[in-house]
Design a protein around this motif. Structure first.
Motif, mmCIF file in Angstrom:
data_model
loop_
_atom_site.group_PDB
_atom_site.id
_atom_site.type_symbol
_atom_site.label_atom_id
_atom_site.label_comp_id
_atom_site.label_asym_id
_atom_site.label_seq_id
_atom_site.Cartn_x
_atom_site.Cartn_y
_atom_site.Cartn_z
ATOM 1 N N ASN A 295 36.698 6.645 -37.785
ATOM 2 C CA ASN A 295 37.609 7.056 -38.856
ATOM 3 C C ASN A 295 36.992 8.172 -39.694
ATOM 4 O OD1 ASN A 295 36.496 5.965 -41.557
ATOM 5 N ND2 ASN A 295 36.371 4.173 -40.245
ATOM 6 N N ALA A 296 37.852 8.987 -40.269
ATOM 7 C CA ALA A 296 37.407 10.212 -40.933
ATOM 8 C C ALA A 296 36.450 9.946 -42.092
ATOM 9 C CB ALA A 296 38.633 10.995 -41.425
ATOM 10 N N VAL A 297 36.632 8.847 -42.808
ATOM 11 C CA VAL A 297 35.769 8.545 -43.953
ATOM 12 C C VAL A 297 34.338 8.274 -43.500
ATOM 13 C CG1 VAL A 297 35.366 6.917 -45.836
ATOM 14 C CG2 VAL A 297 37.695 7.678 -45.333
ATOM 15 N N ALA A 298 34.186 7.598 -42.365
ATOM 16 C CA ALA A 298 32.851 7.233 -41.886
ATOM 17 C C ALA A 298 32.178 8.343 -41.085
ATOM 18 C CB ALA A 298 32.950 5.977 -41.029
ATOM 19 N N ARG A 299 32.950 9.253 -40.528
ATOM 20 C CA ARG A 299 32.375 10.303 -39.671
ATOM 21 C C ARG A 299 31.283 11.071 -40.426
ATOM 22 N NH1 ARG A 299 33.458 15.764 -38.838
ATOM 23 N NH2 ARG A 299 32.950 16.529 -36.726
ATOM 24 N N GLY A 300 30.152 11.221 -39.794
ATOM 25 C CA GLY A 300 29.021 11.920 -40.405
ATOM 26 C C GLY A 300 28.080 11.027 -41.174
ATOM 27 N N HIS A 301 28.426 9.721 -41.270
ATOM 28 C CA HIS A 301 27.607 8.799 -42.054
ATOM 29 C C HIS A 301 27.222 7.546 -41.277
ATOM 30 C CE1 HIS A 301 28.696 11.268 -45.494
ATOM 31 N NE2 HIS A 301 29.973 11.101 -45.174
ATOM 32 N N THR A 302 27.606 7.437 -40.030
ATOM 33 C CA THR A 302 27.457 6.180 -39.300
ATOM 34 C C THR A 302 26.006 5.926 -38.884
ATOM 35 O OG1 THR A 302 28.139 7.351 -37.290
ATOM 36 C CG2 THR A 302 29.839 6.146 -38.506
ATOM 37 N N ARG A 303 25.732 4.678 -38.544
ATOM 38 C CA ARG A 303 24.340 4.265 -38.352
ATOM 39 C C ARG A 303 23.728 4.718 -37.038
ATOM 40 N NH1 ARG A 303 24.940 -1.806 -41.003
ATOM 41 N NH2 ARG A 303 25.286 -1.059 -43.133
ATOM 42 N N ASP A 304 24.546 5.164 -36.089
ATOM 43 C CA ASP A 304 23.952 5.748 -34.891
ATOM 44 C C ASP A 304 23.162 7.012 -35.227
ATOM 45 O OD1 ASP A 304 26.457 6.810 -35.551
ATOM 46 O OD2 ASP A 304 27.007 7.261 -33.489
ATOM 47 N N LEU A 305 23.483 7.649 -36.353
ATOM 48 C CA LEU A 305 22.737 8.834 -36.775
ATOM 49 C C LEU A 305 21.267 8.510 -37.039
ATOM 50 C CD1 LEU A 305 25.374 10.628 -38.973
ATOM 51 C CD2 LEU A 305 23.962 11.762 -37.237
ATOM 52 N N ARG A 306 20.958 7.291 -37.440
ATOM 53 C CA ARG A 306 19.560 6.915 -37.659
ATOM 54 C C ARG A 306 18.778 7.006 -36.358
ATOM 55 N NH1 ARG A 306 21.044 1.407 -41.092
ATOM 56 N NH2 ARG A 306 21.961 2.466 -42.902
ATOM 57 N N VAL A 307 19.377 6.519 -35.290
ATOM 58 C CA VAL A 307 18.704 6.539 -33.990
ATOM 59 C C VAL A 307 18.686 7.963 -33.429
ATOM 60 C CG1 VAL A 307 18.616 5.546 -31.691
ATOM 61 C CG2 VAL A 307 19.441 4.165 -33.606
#
Length: 214
Positions: free
Chosen positions: A11-23
């Motif tokens: 969803n657009a609100v979460a895009r760019g902030h999700t936890r897969d970015l940590r990995v």
């Protein structure tokens, strides 16, 4: 090769902030080859028996390392650090400090920030007392983190580590209202140092190019 299950659509609100970015950030820092298995969240690709075998709570990210299956972003980062000997000190005392601050990011700093964000997404205007409590909780956590960062470049040791990936991501993705962190200059400077790293910039840019808002 490492296979990372991350979002292909979210969803657009979460895009760019999700936890897969940590990995993804850690993989860039460690310069490890990997492949992405993109998951379509709105199409319910996480809500299947097959994916639950990878991630029991139907969450992103999950990792498959030649049959070793792992979920939970912090657990994945610890596994990768120990596997590669990178972003984790080799001595037991240094490792203990990194693990301490990984837990602090997940269990102390993230919960009030995430709770406040969810409230602000869902509140109907009748939760002023609840919000006041959560703001106070966030301020207590950030006050103490700001004190801890006095004369420190990184949160756990003198070198950048997986604890900094987790903490900086929480301080970025977990903040909807920047006025909450504005009174904490050392926290802001620390977050800025971490997010200025080329590995984060590469990981985030590739994510934004690949992941669709839906």
């Amino acid at each position: 090769m490492l296979k990372l299950y991350g979002f292909s659509k979210v969803n657009a609100v979460a895009r760019g902030h999700t936890r897969d970015l940590r990995v993804l950030w850690a993989l860039q820092e460690m310069q490890l080859p990997f492949e992405i298995a993109g998951m379509d969240h709105p199409a319910h690709e996480l809500n299947t028996d097959a994916y639950r075998r990878l991630s029991p709570f139907e969450q992103i990210p999950a990792l498959d390392d030649d049959g070793l299956l792992l979920s939970e972003s912090a657990a994945i980062l610890v596994y990768l650090a120990k596997k590669t000997g990178r972003l984790m000190p080799g001595d037991s005392a240094g490792e203990a400090q990194v693990l301490r601050w990984c837990f602090a990011a997940m269990n102390t700093v993230e919960p009030p920030m995430l709770a406040l964000m969810v409230l602000d997404w869902s509140a109907d205007g009748s939760c002023a007392k609840h919000r006041e409590f959560l703001v106070g909780w966030v301020n207590r956590v950030l006050t103490n983190l700001n004190l801890w960062l006095t004369d420190r470049e990184f949160v756990a040791t003198t070198e950048f580590s997986i604890a900094d990936i987790l903490m900086a991501h929480v301080l970025s993705a977990g903040v909807k209202d920047e006025s909450l962190v504005a009174p904490y200059p050392r926290v802001l400077a620390y977050r800025g140092r971490c997010l200025a790293r080329p590995a984060w910039q590469r990981a985030h840019a590739a994510y934004c190019e690949r992941v669709v808002a839906g």
